[in-house]
Enzyme design. Structure first.
Site, PDB file in Angstrom:
ATOM      1  N   ASP A   1     -15.994  76.251  68.223  1.00  0.00           N
ATOM      2  CA  ASP A   1     -15.252  76.738  66.744  1.00  0.00           C
ATOM      3  C   ASP A   1     -14.672  76.419  65.554  1.00  0.00           C
ATOM      4  OD1 ASP A   1     -15.367  77.990  63.792  1.00  0.00           O
ATOM      5  OD2 ASP A   1     -15.281  80.650  64.639  1.00  0.00           O
ATOM      6  N   HIS A   2     -15.762  75.657  65.463  1.00  0.00           N
ATOM      7  CA  HIS A   2     -14.883  74.330  64.454  1.00  0.00           C
ATOM      8  C   HIS A   2     -13.556  74.898  63.178  1.00  0.00           C
ATOM      9  CE1 HIS A   2     -17.843  74.061  61.729  1.00  0.00           C
ATOM     10  NE2 HIS A   2     -16.828  73.800  60.818  1.00  0.00           N
TER      11      HIS A   2
ATOM     12  N   HIS B   1     -16.527  82.923  61.855  1.00  0.00           N
ATOM     13  CA  HIS B   1     -15.586  81.684  60.882  1.00  0.00           C
ATOM     14  C   HIS B   1     -14.656  82.780  60.304  1.00  0.00           C
ATOM     15  CE1 HIS B   1     -17.806  78.027  61.426  1.00  0.00           C
ATOM     16  NE2 HIS B   1     -18.144  77.915  60.693  1.00  0.00           N
TER      17      HIS B   1
END
Lengths: 422, 523
Positions: free
Chosen positions: B210-211, B273
């Site tokens: 999950d960047h 996020h």
């Protein structure tokens, strides 16, 4: 604000030194910043910001200009209160002059300019060295760390202890500092200055963290050396190295300075628990050092000079490590290169700004890699030092080893262990 | 038992590289090969190849590091290299530096094949074996799935069938897989995908990316909370009144409609996020800074949020879809008018919700989450609103109202932390006004942070899974999100569009907060 005050403010914010009364530097700065916060026009408002006090001792007033440009570079990442000192010496009654300037940058991503500040203090006269600390110490911003930069070490006649930095100036400033930044590349007497630096750490001021910018220049060399042995199959060669050659650059018009090469070898020896058993200085800055492992096996290290005009004098040009494991020989080479071979406009060689790693294991493919050396400018190195203001035990141990290897007169048998230990 | 080798260095010392001891630098991984599936796609061009290039410039990749691109297009090695060079020129944060790039090229190869083509995977296995021998990569591989989620299962199965997923398959070395989001579309599909992954890779080999977790400011949440003593004592229900987490985008769906139509804001943003930011904000201090210790605490937070029943979904979750409006001074179309979007689409481009974490620390404190496209600004922030003072001391002086203290952690852009508190206005009488104490990253550090992918790829190569999501963590987050999806299935269909592009979302989202006596912050 009248026109004269506006001009004064613009001079200050533009980074041009503004004369101030040395007795009221802080008060004048406070007034200037208060005016700058709101700006002559709202669109020109700036933010004052500081993460540390940085005192830098300049050798003479000619150094102020180059040091100022380096402090401007430093401010790009590390806004600070920089105080540049010049001791002009001389005879008669002492005088002190001071200027102030702001160094501003636009933050990454936008916003109001962020500014650090620079104070230049120049003292002259018979008591110049004695009155400078009293002018500087009250200017140190409380709650911020204090780094003392002393780039140049004496090259003239040394006192009996190898030390001729004026204690009236150096001692009180160092006592006010948390961190001392030196550059052994600029040592006037490399070997004896190195000994003195180690004594400063070991005996005189053990609580003050010391950074040698020359050690930081070695960071890429140490990183690339460690990377060679990250592969488990190559790591077995590490304790089986038999010969190490470190070549450093000499140039006709520059003094010999083996400090970087010695610190590199000192670091490697310390990490591998090798101890110097015999040091044989050769002519012209070369040395042969016999190292002994903890089980008594020997390996040989050569610190040799080499000529190059596209690498700074004193910088390492090449490291070659040779060894054998299970009957298979291997050579590991790190060399400074200019990746672009094309000569520069003036016909000179392009600067060697890359390091090539070559791994050669008998019977296997040769592996090569080129990476940038990384920025080595003063501001960059000082910035790195400021990122880690604590004691650097790796440096302290490497320095200790380097001092033992730095003997220049006659063959030295080392019959006792190096002090300390890991 | 320890033994001495010929030169006297303890063999146990050799288990790790002694030269890294005391080095004030990021460690670098062992020599390895990275295989990128879907290397001709957008993510690889924009993010992955530039990230690898920048790691090389920073000297953070090992000698012998190799990149193998795997894709359907019939490229030669040379064509592949030329295309990646263009990607770097276009998308890297640094210009192309010939010395470094030529070194990377030496270890750069391409394998052409479909993801269901077993022979292509045999070719891949053979190439990796050659690289071990020629580039000394030692059996170390990272597989990166930069492909549509629908291909994950067959790629993973074929990696397994080709025998290249095993740890130590060449006598030494490690194998890891990085899987891009979305990881499943609901709880059952996430569980199914986890089981398929675990047929080939064990959990320690699996890195779900999950960047957002690679962003400096997200990582700083933990530093802010656990490297300072002054915040943690007030970080609880006794002092905190509410928490708002906003991830606002000013862009519309752009070219992602093909994916977004089937996903929507809830799956695309909330499940990963926003849930990750919620967990980092609310979690207990971990026992240490190891990956599993941190992930254990995050899982506990997700498990402390009860799945919502349809009635709760109707009351506490608002979905929206933008209609035509203006953004950045221009008229923009509504979601249903975007290319490749159905004109009757009911995909949500906005979600707001109220969640409760039912544990001792947070019982009764509402956590408001909000995300959407075509909102007025691009902004992500976590805002903690503190309770009012217990006694209005200044009432007799004419002060009738005090604002709440708010601590806001800005994730992007303009990364920083600000604290709002009350201050006396200078005058002879008692006047009180809110002021802000601001910390900005770009002011204090003056440096451009590395891209999140650089950090995350390097962490994976180093075997540090702290910033990646674990199987149980993904499933726990999906449990909450799936309960909302299930609720929506039984509730009346939404009346879309229900907010104008360029506004702060549907009226119902504001009403949800005003019922509680709050308003959404304007980031």
């Amino acid at each position: 604000m009248n026109t004269q005050e506006e001009q004064r403010l613009q001079t200050f914010v533009n980074g041009t030194p503004l004369d101030v009364d040395p007795r009221s530097i802080d008060r004048e700065l406070t007034a200037l910043w208060a005016a700058a916060r709101t700006g002559v026009e709202p669109s020109k408002a700036v933010v004052r910001f500081s993460i540390l006090n940085l005192i830098v001792m300049a050798r003479n007033s000619q150094q102020l200009e180059p040091l100022t440009s380096q402090i401007i570079d430093l401010t790009m990442k590390h806004p600070c209160r920089a105080i540049l000192l010049v001791n002009e010496g001389g005879e008669g009654a002492s005088t002190v002059k001071a200027t102030v300037a702001a160094h501003c940058r636009l933050p990454v991503g936008g916003g109001m300019p962020v500014c650090g500040e620079q104070i230049n203090i120049t003292a002259s006269g018979g008591d110049a060295a004695a009155i400078l600390p009293g002018t500087v110490i009250p200017l140190l911003t409380s709650d911020l760390p204090v780094a003392l930069g002393w780039p140049d070490w004496p090259s003239g006649a040394l006192a009996a202890d190898g030390w001729s930095l004026d204690p009236a100036l150096f001692t009180p400033l160092l006592q006010s500092a948390d961190h001392l930044i030196v550059d052994s590349m600029r040592f006037g007497k490399p070997n004896s200055n190195l000994v003195r630096l180690e004594a400063l750490h070991e005996q005189d001021y053990p609580s003050i963290a010391i950074t040698d910018l020359n050690w930081l220049r070695l960071l890429t060399w140490r990183q690339l050396t460690a990377q060679v042995f990250d592969s488990p199959s190559l790591r077995s060669y590490l304790p089986n190295l038999s010969k190490i050659t470190v070549r450093y650059v000499v140039q006709d018009d520059r003094p010999l300075n083996p400090c970087q090469a010695l610190l590199y070898l000192g670091w490697l020896s310390d990490k591998m628990s090798w101890r110097p058993s015999e040091i044989s200085p050769q002519e012209s800055g070369n040395s042969a050092i016999t190292l002994r492992s903890s089980t008594g096996s020997q390996l040989y290290a050569w610190v040799l000079t080499t000529a190059a005009d596209n690498i700074w004098a004193g910088d390492i040009a090449e490291v070659v490590m040779e060894g054998s494991y299970n009957g298979v020989a291997a050579t590991f080479t790190l060399e400074r290169i200019a990746f672009d071979e094309q000569p520069q406009a003036d016909g000179s060689k392009p600067p060697a700004e890359h390091i090539r790693t070559i791994i050669e294991v008998q019977g296997q493919n040769r592996i090569e890699r080129v990476v940038p050396l990384g920025k080595q400018a003063w501001a960059q190195l000082v910035g790195n030092a400021l990122g880690n203001l604590g004691h650097d035990s790796a440096f302290e141990q490497a320095l200790q080893m380097a001092v033992w290897m730095s003997s220049t007169t006659g063959t030295k048998k080392v019959d006792k262990g190096v002090r300390g230990g890991r | 038992m320890t033994t001495l080798n010929a030169a006297g260095l303890l063999e146990e010392q050799l288990a790790s590289n002694p030269l890294w001891e005391g080095m004030r630098l990021q460690r670098t991984p062992e020599p390895c090969a990275m295989v990128i599936f879907g290397v001709t796609g957008d993510l690889a061009h924009r993010k992955l190849i530039p990230a690898l290039y920048n790691l090389a410039v920073d000297r953070l990749l090992p000698p012998g590091f190799s990149i193998v691109g795997f894709g359907r297009r019939p490229y030669t090695d040379e064509q592949f290299r030329a295309e990646m060079e263009e990607a770097i020129k276009q998308f890297s944060r640094r210009p192309l530096e010939p010395g470094t790039w030529e070194s990377i090229l030496q270890g750069m190869h391409y394998v052409q094949g479909d993801f269901n083509d077993e022979r292509a995977f045999e070719t891949l296995a053979s190439l990796l074996s050659d690289l071990d021998r020629e580039r000394n990569t030692g059996g170390n591989r990272v597989f990166y799935l930069s492909t549509p989620p629908s291909t994950y299962e067959e790629i993973i199965a074929n990696i397994g069938a080709a025998g290249i997923a095993r740890q130590n398959w060449a006598g030494s070395g490690w194998t890891r897989i990085i899987i891009e989001k979305p990881f499943g579309t609901d709880l059952p599909t996430a569980r199914h995908l986890n089981s398929k992954v675990h047929e080939v890779f064990d959990e320690s080999q699996t890195y779900r990316i999950d960047h957002y977790l690679g962003k400096e400011t997200v990582q700083n949440i933990l530093v802010f909370r656990f490297a300072n003593t002054i915040f943690e004592p007030i970080w609880n229900r006794r002092y905190v009144e509410s928490v708002q987490i906003t991830v606002a985008e000013s862009l519309g769906v752009e070219e992602r409609a093909g994916y977004y139509e089937g996903a929507g804001a809830l799956r695309d943003m909330v499940q990963n996020h926003l849930m990750q930011q919620l967990a980092l904000t609310a979690m207990e201090p971990p026992s240490d800074f190891e990956a599993d210790a941190i992930r254990d605490e995050k899982v506990k937070i997700f498990r402390s949020i009860k799945p919502l029943d349809p009635r709760e979904v109707a009351e506490r979750v608002v979905r929206g879809q933008y209609g035509p409006g203006s953004s950045g001074g221009q008229q923009v179309p509504g979601y249903r008018q975007e290319p490749k979007v159905s004109p009757t689409s009911n995909t949500e481009s906005f979600v707001a919700m109220k969640l409760f974490i039912e544990n001792w620390r947070w019982q009764g404190v509402p956590f408001y989450l909000r995300t959407g496209k075509r909102l007025p600004v691009r902004s992500s922030e976590i805002a903690i609103t503190f309770k009012p003072v217990p006694l209005m001391l200044f009432r007799d002086s004419g002060v009738t109202q005090l604002d709440r203290n708010i601590l806001a952690l800005q994730i992007q852009p303009d990364e920083g932390i600000s604290m709002k508190f009350e201050s006396k206005v200078p005058s002879t009488r008692m006047q009180i006004r809110s002021v802000n104490m601001d910390f900005r990253y770009n002011t204090a550090f003056g440096t451009q942070p590395a891209d999140a992918y650089e950090r995350l790829i390097l962490d994976c190569m180093l075997g540090d899974s702290t910033l990646f999501t674990r199987a149980d963590e993904v499933e726990a987050a999906w449990t909450i999100v799936t309960s909302i999806l299930d609720g929506w299935k039984v509730l009346p269909p939404p009346q879309f569009p229900n907010y104008e592009a360029g506004s702060w979302g549907p009226r119902e989202a504001h009403e949800m907060l005003s019922r509680d006596g709050f308003v959404w912050r304007r980031p």
